[in-house]
Design a protein around this motif. Structure first.
Motif, PDB file in Angstrom:
ATOM      1  N   ALA A 174     -40.302  32.847  18.129  1.00 60.16           N
ATOM      2  CA  ALA A 174     -40.264  32.808  16.663  1.00 60.16           C
ATOM      3  C   ALA A 174     -41.634  33.130  16.074  1.00 60.16           C
ATOM      4  O   ALA A 174     -41.744  33.822  15.056  1.00 60.16           O
ATOM      5  CB  ALA A 174     -39.793  31.434  16.193  1.00 60.16           C
ATOM      6  N   GLU A 175     -42.687  32.648  16.720  1.00 58.82           N
ATOM      7  CA  GLU A 175     -44.038  32.915  16.237  1.00 58.82           C
ATOM      8  C   GLU A 175     -44.366  34.404  16.345  1.00 58.82           C
ATOM      9  O   GLU A 175     -44.933  35.002  15.421  1.00 58.82           O
ATOM     10  CB  GLU A 175     -45.041  32.090  17.032  1.00 58.82           C
ATOM     11  N   ALA A 176     -44.011  35.027  17.469  1.00 55.37           N
ATOM     12  CA  ALA A 176     -44.289  36.452  17.663  1.00 55.37           C
ATOM     13  C   ALA A 176     -43.521  37.316  16.670  1.00 55.37           C
ATOM     14  O   ALA A 176     -44.017  38.344  16.201  1.00 55.37           O
ATOM     15  CB  ALA A 176     -43.938  36.866  19.094  1.00 55.37           C
ATOM     16  N   ARG A 177     -42.332  36.894  16.305  1.00 60.74           N
ATOM     17  CA  ARG A 177     -41.500  37.660  15.377  1.00 60.74           C
ATOM     18  C   ARG A 177     -41.778  37.306  13.918  1.00 60.74           C
ATOM     19  O   ARG A 177     -41.355  38.025  13.010  1.00 60.74           O
ATOM     20  CB  ARG A 177     -40.020  37.397  15.674  1.00 60.74           C
ATOM     21  N   GLY A 178     -42.435  36.168  13.679  1.00 64.32           N
ATOM     22  CA  GLY A 178     -42.662  35.712  12.324  1.00 64.32           C
ATOM     23  C   GLY A 178     -41.375  35.357  11.619  1.00 64.32           C
ATOM     24  O   GLY A 178     -41.213  35.592  10.416  1.00 64.32           O
ATOM     25  N   CYS A 179     -40.434  34.773  12.366  1.00 68.71           N
ATOM     26  CA  CYS A 179     -39.126  34.483  11.789  1.00 68.71           C
ATOM     27  C   CYS A 179     -38.806  32.997  11.860  1.00 68.71           C
ATOM     28  O   CYS A 179     -39.548  32.205  12.444  1.00 68.71           O
ATOM     29  CB  CYS A 179     -38.046  35.292  12.506  1.00 68.71           C
ATOM     30  N   THR A 180     -37.696  32.631  11.271  1.00 66.27           N
ATOM     31  CA  THR A 180     -37.246  31.247  11.250  1.00 66.27           C
ATOM     32  C   THR A 180     -36.646  30.858  12.595  1.00 66.27           C
ATOM     33  O   THR A 180     -35.969  31.666  13.239  1.00 66.27           O
ATOM     34  CB  THR A 180     -36.187  31.045  10.148  1.00 66.27           C
ATOM     35  N   LEU A 181     -36.899  29.622  13.004  1.00 64.48           N
ATOM     36  CA  LEU A 181     -36.303  29.078  14.217  1.00 64.48           C
ATOM     37  C   LEU A 181     -35.275  28.028  13.827  1.00 64.48           C
ATOM     38  O   LEU A 181     -35.617  26.986  13.264  1.00 64.48           O
ATOM     39  CB  LEU A 181     -37.383  28.453  15.113  1.00 64.48           C
ATOM     40  N   ASP A 182     -34.012  28.324  14.088  1.00 66.47           N
ATOM     41  CA  ASP A 182     -32.930  27.368  13.871  1.00 66.47           C
ATOM     42  C   ASP A 182     -32.693  26.596  15.166  1.00 66.47           C
ATOM     43  O   ASP A 182     -32.357  27.202  16.196  1.00 66.47           O
ATOM     44  CB  ASP A 182     -31.632  28.080  13.473  1.00 66.47           C
ATOM     45  N   VAL A 183     -32.864  25.293  15.109  1.00 74.92           N
ATOM     46  CA  VAL A 183     -32.666  24.452  16.289  1.00 74.92           C
ATOM     47  C   VAL A 183     -31.409  23.617  16.075  1.00 74.92           C
ATOM     48  O   VAL A 183     -31.310  22.870  15.097  1.00 74.92           O
ATOM     49  CB  VAL A 183     -33.874  23.529  16.535  1.00 74.92           C
TER      50      VAL A 183
END
Length: 292
Positions: A174-183
């Motif tokens: 998620a950090e590398a993509r700069g996107c949201t992480l849905d857990v």
């Protein structure tokens, strides 16, 4: 030195989609890309009828052509990614699992060359995802999921004792993509539980949801501190994990689940959720092993 991202190639359309996906992934993480073709052709060399070798290229020549073409495709997609190739005269699944000991991750297509029509998942991809000791990404899904247009990573949260590697992998992704992480932590309220149980009195469902929330607290505490820039959305959802994650994969660019690897166990080591996602998810699937 960064371990390479390794892609299994065999000339199938599915493996070429995996190459494209892996090029983008390697660029995202600053990793070298290694394309591997593996086959047991040496076992069959010399047994063809006389004269047929002149009429048809040998398996080794075919392998060189396949991996060379895949490398050219990768370089055209992103010239800045360092690409290397390897042809291995071994069983494909065993070779890739072995290569995984020196890989940041293994990437495969969802189906191989010559797979039966209608087969949901290729036998090599299933074996690699079940046995490898590094993360395995099976590239599958619809156009939106493959293109990464949802800008969302989906993590199926397992138990705190067995899901740590998957959580760390998800945060890095998620950090590398700069996107949201849905857990997502799925929970269920067994129908047979007695309403007069001291911990379940009044609202059994509330108890199980609280337990699911506690698992998320334990899993996410350290990774959130280590990756403060990652946007995290927590979800506790009632239902079987495989169904919950499969439904939500339609709005994700990658779904990640953990797998428990038991030393000395040679069978398929996938949970029910992982197995279902590998066959049916609407986006690429990452299986991240947690060693015992």
């Amino acid at each position: 030195m960064e371990l390479p991202l390794i892609v299994g190639v065999d000339g199938s359309s599915s493996s070429l989609v995996a190459v494209d996906w892996a090029v983008d992934e390697a660029a995202r993480h600053g990793l070298p890309l290694r394309l591997v073709y593996a086959s047991l052709w040496e076992r069959y060399e010399g047994v063809a009828p006389s004269g047929s070798a002149a009429e048809h290229p040998s398996e080794e020549v075919l392998a060189d052509n396949i991996v060379g073409s895949a490398a050219e495709r990768a370089r055209r997609r992103n010239p800045e990614v360092k690409v290397s190739i390897e042809v291995v005269p071994e069983d494909a699944a065993s070779a890739l699992v072995l290569k995984g000991h020196n890989a940041s991750a293994l990437v495969t297509g969802s189906r191989g060359r010559g797979e039966l029509t209608g087969l949901l998942l290729g036998s090599v991809s299933l074996a690699v995802a079940s046995r490898a000791h590094c993360p395995v990404i099976v590239v599958r899904g619809d156009k939106a999921g493959l293109a990464g247009s949802h800008e969302r990573i989906l993590l199926g949260a397992g138990e705190s004792a067995t899901g740590g590697e998957a959580v760390r992998f998800a945060f890095r992704e998620a950090e590398a993509r700069g996107c949201t992480l849905d857990v997502v932590r799925a929970w269920r309220c067994p129908a047979h539980e007695a309403a007069d149980h001291p911990l379940l009195a009044g609202d059994p469902a509330h108890y199980h949801e609280e337990q699911a929330s506690a698992v998320l607290d334990a899993l996410l505490h350290d990774p959130m501190a280590d990756h403060p820039g990652v946007r995290v959305r927590r979800h506790t959802v009632e239902g079987p994990a495989r169904k919950v994650l499969l439904h939500r994969s339609a709005a994700a660019d990658l779904v990640i689940v953990g797998a428990h690897r038991r030393s000395g166990h040679l069978g398929l080591q996938l949970g029910r959720a992982g197995h279902t996602l590998l066959h049916h998810a609407a986006c690429p699937v990452a299986i991240v092993p947690q060693r015992a």
